[in-house]
Motif scaffolding. Structure first.
Motif, PDB file in Angstrom:
ATOM      1  N   ARG A  32       0.853  -1.198   0.000  1.00  0.00           N
ATOM      2  CA  ARG A  32       0.000   0.000   0.000  1.00  0.00           C
ATOM      3  C   ARG A  32       0.883   1.241   0.000  1.00  0.00           C
ATOM      4  O   ARG A  32       2.001   1.209   0.528  1.00  0.00           O
ATOM      5  N   GLN A  33       0.343   2.316  -0.524  1.00  0.00           N
ATOM      6  CA  GLN A  33       1.108   3.571  -0.634  1.00  0.00           C
ATOM      7  C   GLN A  33       1.616   4.039   0.733  1.00  0.00           C
ATOM      8  O   GLN A  33       2.698   4.609   0.851  1.00  0.00           O
ATOM      9  N   GLU A  34       0.850   3.746   1.788  1.00  0.00           N
ATOM     10  CA  GLU A  34       1.218   4.226   3.127  1.00  0.00           C
ATOM     11  C   GLU A  34       2.136   3.244   3.860  1.00  0.00           C
ATOM     12  O   GLU A  34       2.536   3.507   5.001  1.00  0.00           O
ATOM     13  N   ASP A  35       2.469   2.122   3.221  1.00  0.00           N
ATOM     14  CA  ASP A  35       3.307   1.132   3.902  1.00  0.00           C
ATOM     15  C   ASP A  35       4.706   1.650   4.181  1.00  0.00           C
ATOM     16  O   ASP A  35       5.301   2.373   3.372  1.00  0.00           O
ATOM     17  N   VAL A  36       5.223   1.249   5.340  1.00  0.00           N
ATOM     18  CA  VAL A  36       6.643   1.415   5.657  1.00  0.00           C
ATOM     19  C   VAL A  36       7.215   0.014   5.482  1.00  0.00           C
ATOM     20  O   VAL A  36       6.913  -0.902   6.247  1.00  0.00           O
ATOM     21  N   PHE A  37       8.000  -0.160   4.424  1.00  0.00           N
ATOM     22  CA  PHE A  37       8.287  -1.477   3.867  1.00  0.00           C
ATOM     23  C   PHE A  37       9.741  -1.869   4.106  1.00  0.00           C
ATOM     24  O   PHE A  37      10.650  -1.068   3.876  1.00  0.00           O
ATOM     25  N   LEU A  38       9.952  -3.108   4.546  1.00  0.00           N
ATOM     26  CA  LEU A  38      11.315  -3.648   4.673  1.00  0.00           C
ATOM     27  C   LEU A  38      11.417  -4.939   3.891  1.00  0.00           C
ATOM     28  O   LEU A  38      10.597  -5.845   4.075  1.00  0.00           O
ATOM     29  N   GLU A  39      12.420  -5.032   3.009  1.00  0.00           N
ATOM     30  CA  GLU A  39      12.760  -6.336   2.432  1.00  0.00           C
ATOM     31  C   GLU A  39      14.059  -6.822   3.056  1.00  0.00           C
ATOM     32  O   GLU A  39      15.076  -6.113   3.048  1.00  0.00           O
ATOM     33  N   ILE A 104       7.012  -6.438   6.296  1.00  0.00           N
ATOM     34  CA  ILE A 104       8.380  -6.980   6.188  1.00  0.00           C
ATOM     35  C   ILE A 104       8.305  -8.251   5.356  1.00  0.00           C
ATOM     36  O   ILE A 104       7.473  -9.128   5.627  1.00  0.00           O
ATOM     37  N   VAL A 105       9.167  -8.356   4.336  1.00  0.00           N
ATOM     38  CA  VAL A 105       9.109  -9.527   3.452  1.00  0.00           C
ATOM     39  C   VAL A 105      10.487 -10.164   3.350  1.00  0.00           C
ATOM     40  O   VAL A 105      11.509  -9.481   3.437  1.00  0.00           O
ATOM     41  N   PHE A 106      10.492 -11.483   3.155  1.00  0.00           N
ATOM     42  CA  PHE A 106      11.759 -12.217   3.033  1.00  0.00           C
ATOM     43  C   PHE A 106      11.538 -13.458   2.175  1.00  0.00           C
ATOM     44  O   PHE A 106      10.669 -14.286   2.485  1.00  0.00           O
ATOM     45  N   ASN A 107      12.300 -13.565   1.097  1.00  0.00           N
ATOM     46  CA  ASN A 107      12.426 -14.820   0.350  1.00  0.00           C
ATOM     47  C   ASN A 107      13.764 -15.405   0.794  1.00  0.00           C
ATOM     48  O   ASN A 107      14.797 -15.104   0.224  1.00  0.00           O
ATOM     49  N   PRO A 108      13.737 -16.228   1.845  1.00  0.00           N
ATOM     50  CA  PRO A 108      15.001 -16.584   2.498  1.00  0.00           C
ATOM     51  C   PRO A 108      15.703 -17.760   1.810  1.00  0.00           C
ATOM     52  O   PRO A 108      15.089 -18.491   1.035  1.00  0.00           O
ATOM     53  N   PRO A 109      16.964 -17.946   2.158  1.00  0.00           N
ATOM     54  CA  PRO A 109      17.571 -19.248   1.860  1.00  0.00           C
ATOM     55  C   PRO A 109      16.812 -20.273   2.693  1.00  0.00           C
ATOM     56  O   PRO A 109      16.681 -20.083   3.901  1.00  0.00           O
ATOM     57  N   TYR A 110      16.252 -21.315   2.069  1.00  0.00           N
ATOM     58  CA  TYR A 110      15.416 -22.243   2.848  1.00  0.00           C
ATOM     59  C   TYR A 110      15.764 -23.709   2.656  1.00  0.00           C
ATOM     60  O   TYR A 110      15.030 -24.592   3.079  1.00  0.00           O
TER      61      TYR A 110
END
Ligand SMILES: C[S@@+](CC[C@H](N)C(=O)[O-])C[C@H]1O[C@@H](n2cnc3c(N)ncnc32)[C@H](O)[C@@H]1O
Length: 204
Positions: A32-39, A104-110
């Motif tokens: 969303r436009q108002e998101d404070v986003f962390l990858e 907060i999003v993460f495509n981690p080593p899995y």
């Protein structure tokens, strides 16, 4: 272009190229436009770049120096570097404890550790069972999310998904599976957790 709406980015040697898991996560995000986003683990930067087109409050971290520079280079190519801070960090370790995000999003080593070694192990291997890094991430993400904040994380049935779900629940997340894809050797899913403080369990 990769697909119709995905920007064409450059990928440095030793950096994870956008792959099925990248696209599965990207398509599952409701930025969303108002998101404070962390990858976390931005790699070559495709997800960060897409977020920086939608919100001006983007932070990205990666423990790989090459990935940090790769993401920065791609942001500059699309004139988006003003919307984003890129930091070399082990998970969220370099962030001040008071820094909070709505997403907060993460495509981690899995993948679980095995005897094979490649130059992309840092992007593929998530610990002895494949889940250790993701579990550490979930605990840190819970400390940096606003109430009702969302975490999105990719998991694979090649590791112990139940243990990740248990960690998320213990940290106070309500969990949904928002995307999944069967590849020829594994099934990957995107879990979304919404932080509900009153659901937090005591972790002994
Ligand atoms: C599977 S790749 C995903 C890259 C990119 N986000 C994508 O989806 O294409 C995982 C990324 O996590 C980074 N990574 C691995 N361990 C990390 C850690 N402890 N802290 C931060 N980033 C880490 C790797 O360097 C790699 O860039």
């Amino acid at each position: 272009m990769v697909g119709s709406d995905k920007p064409s980015i450059i990928v440095f040697p030793g950096v994870y190229p956008p792959s099925e898991d990248t696209y599965l996560l990207l398509d599952a995000l409701d930025i969303r436009q108002e998101d404070v986003f962390l990858e976390v683990g931005c790699g070559a930067g495709l997800i960060t770049l897409t977020a920086a087109r939608q919100t001006q409050n983007v932070v990205s971290v990666d423990s790989s120096f090459e990935a940090v520079h790769n993401t920065l280079e791609n942001l500059k190519r699309f004139d988006l570097s003003n919307n984003c801070q890129i930091i070399e960090s082990d998970l969220l370790g370099a962030l001040a404890p008071s820094t909070k995000f709505s997403m907060i999003v993460f495509n981690p080593p899995y993948l679980p550790q095995d005897d094979e070694h490649t130059t992309l192990d840092h992007a593929l291997i998530g610990g002895q069972t494949g889940t250790e890094l993701t579990q550490r991430f979930v605990r840190q993400a819970a400390e940096h999310l606003l109430r009702e904040g969302r975490v999105f994380v990719v998991v694979s049935n090649l590791s112990n998904v139940d243990s990740i779900r248990e960690t998320m629940i213990a940290c106070g997340f309500m969990i949904d599976t928002v995307a999944e894809e069967s590849l020829f050797f594994e099934k990957i899913q995107v879990l979304r957790g919404i932080l509900k403080e009153d659901h937090k369990e005591t972790v002994l």
